[in-house]
Design a protein around this motif. Structure first.
Motif, PDB file in Angstrom:
ATOM      1  N   VAL A  41       0.786  -1.156   0.015  1.00  0.00           N
ATOM      2  CA  VAL A  41       0.051   0.022  -0.018  1.00  0.00           C
ATOM      3  C   VAL A  41       0.816   1.181   0.068  1.00  0.00           C
ATOM      4  CG1 VAL A  41      -2.023   1.371   1.296  1.00  0.00           C
ATOM      5  CG2 VAL A  41      -2.096  -1.023   0.995  1.00  0.00           C
ATOM      6  N   LEU A  45       0.299   4.546  -2.340  1.00  0.00           N
ATOM      7  CA  LEU A  45       0.339   6.037  -1.623  1.00  0.00           C
ATOM      8  C   LEU A  45       1.466   7.053  -2.334  1.00  0.00           C
ATOM      9  CD1 LEU A  45      -0.187   5.247   2.075  1.00  0.00           C
ATOM     10  CD2 LEU A  45      -2.108   6.058   0.386  1.00  0.00           C
ATOM     11  N   TYR A  49      -1.850   7.599  -5.208  1.00  0.00           N
ATOM     12  CA  TYR A  49      -3.321   7.014  -4.868  1.00  0.00           C
ATOM     13  C   TYR A  49      -3.716   7.449  -3.565  1.00  0.00           C
ATOM     14  CZ  TYR A  49      -2.786   4.012  -8.991  1.00  0.00           C
ATOM     15  OH  TYR A  49      -2.927   3.501 -10.223  1.00  0.00           O
ATOM     16  N   ARG A  51      -6.372   6.735  -0.088  1.00  0.00           N
ATOM     17  CA  ARG A  51      -7.533   6.076   0.365  1.00  0.00           C
ATOM     18  C   ARG A  51      -8.884   6.602   0.362  1.00  0.00           C
ATOM     19  NH1 ARG A  51      -7.533   2.805   6.206  1.00  0.00           N
ATOM     20  NH2 ARG A  51      -9.570   2.159   6.255  1.00  0.00           N
ATOM     21  N   TYR A  76      -8.884   2.843  -3.178  1.00  0.00           N
ATOM     22  CA  TYR A  76      -7.897   3.616  -3.168  1.00  0.00           C
ATOM     23  C   TYR A  76      -7.839   4.504  -4.548  1.00  0.00           C
ATOM     24  CZ  TYR A  76      -5.611   2.207   0.944  1.00  0.00           C
ATOM     25  OH  TYR A  76      -5.305   1.885   2.573  1.00  0.00           O
TER      26      TYR A  76
END
Length: 198
Positions: A41, A45, A49, A51, A76
């Motif tokens: 993840v 980020l 991207y 959330r 996301y």
């Protein structure tokens, strides 16, 4: 060139200029390999991207569909690819991005330990922007028209999960989907461990 052929070519050119066909075929193994890096993840980020600010973990039931269809998960979003213009009263934008080699949305399943596991990728185009771009038909992927999502006024559920009317296409690359790799919901995904943001 014969007059009839000239007329036919002009007619086809006219159709394409009014309603260009967006029908893309992809090798799912290639897409899986490309998106695998987003299993982390933090890399997602770092690539822009974010959330879902509303912190939805989307299930079929939350969108007014039979619960037995399963879930999607936590989205996301890539605001630049979606060209988000605002979120009041609903998320809106001008995005018409359709390239699944760089998906506009990554989907994760929440885990009991608070982590998120990548399960799918998605692209979304806003219907108004899509129509303004001259498209009469929904985009297609591997022979399937993308899903048309809008909030129906005759139901209590929000079938478009906070977005303006749009077309979207999910691709289940990282979690087997018995219903098919291109269907919106997956019985093998759950929001059971979804947690509220602090």
């Amino acid at each position: 060139m014969k007059p009839g052929i000239v007329c036919l070519c002009a007619f086809v050119a006219c159709l394409l200029s009014v309603s260009p066909l967006v029908a893309d075929d992809y090798d799912l193994d290639e897409l899986r390999a490309i998106s695998e890096k987003y299993s982390d993840v933090n890399l997602a980020l770092a690539d822009g991207y974010i959330r879902d600010p509303a912190n939805h973990c989307v299930t079929a039931a939350s969108e007014g569909y039979p619960a037995e269809l399963g879930a999607m998960g936590v989205h996301y979003l890539h605001p630049t690819l979606l060209q988000i213009t605002g979120d009041k009263p609903r998320v809106d934008g001008t995005g018409t991005h359709t390239d699944f080699r760089r998906p506009a949305i990554l989907i994760y399943e929440p885990q009991a330990d608070g982590s998120h596991v990548l399960v799918a990728i998605e692209n979304l185009v806003f219907e108004k922007a899509w129509r303004v771009a001259g498209h009469a038909e929904a985009p297609m992927m591997n022979g399937r028209h993308w899903d048309h999502m809008f909030d129906r006024e005759d139901t209590p559920a929000d079938e478009a999960h906070g977005f303006m009317p749009h077309f979207d296409q999910h691709v289940w690359l990282h979690r087997d989907n018995p219903a098919g790799s291109l269907e919106p919901f997956n019985v093998n995904v759950t929001c059971e461990h979804h947690q509220k943001l602090d």
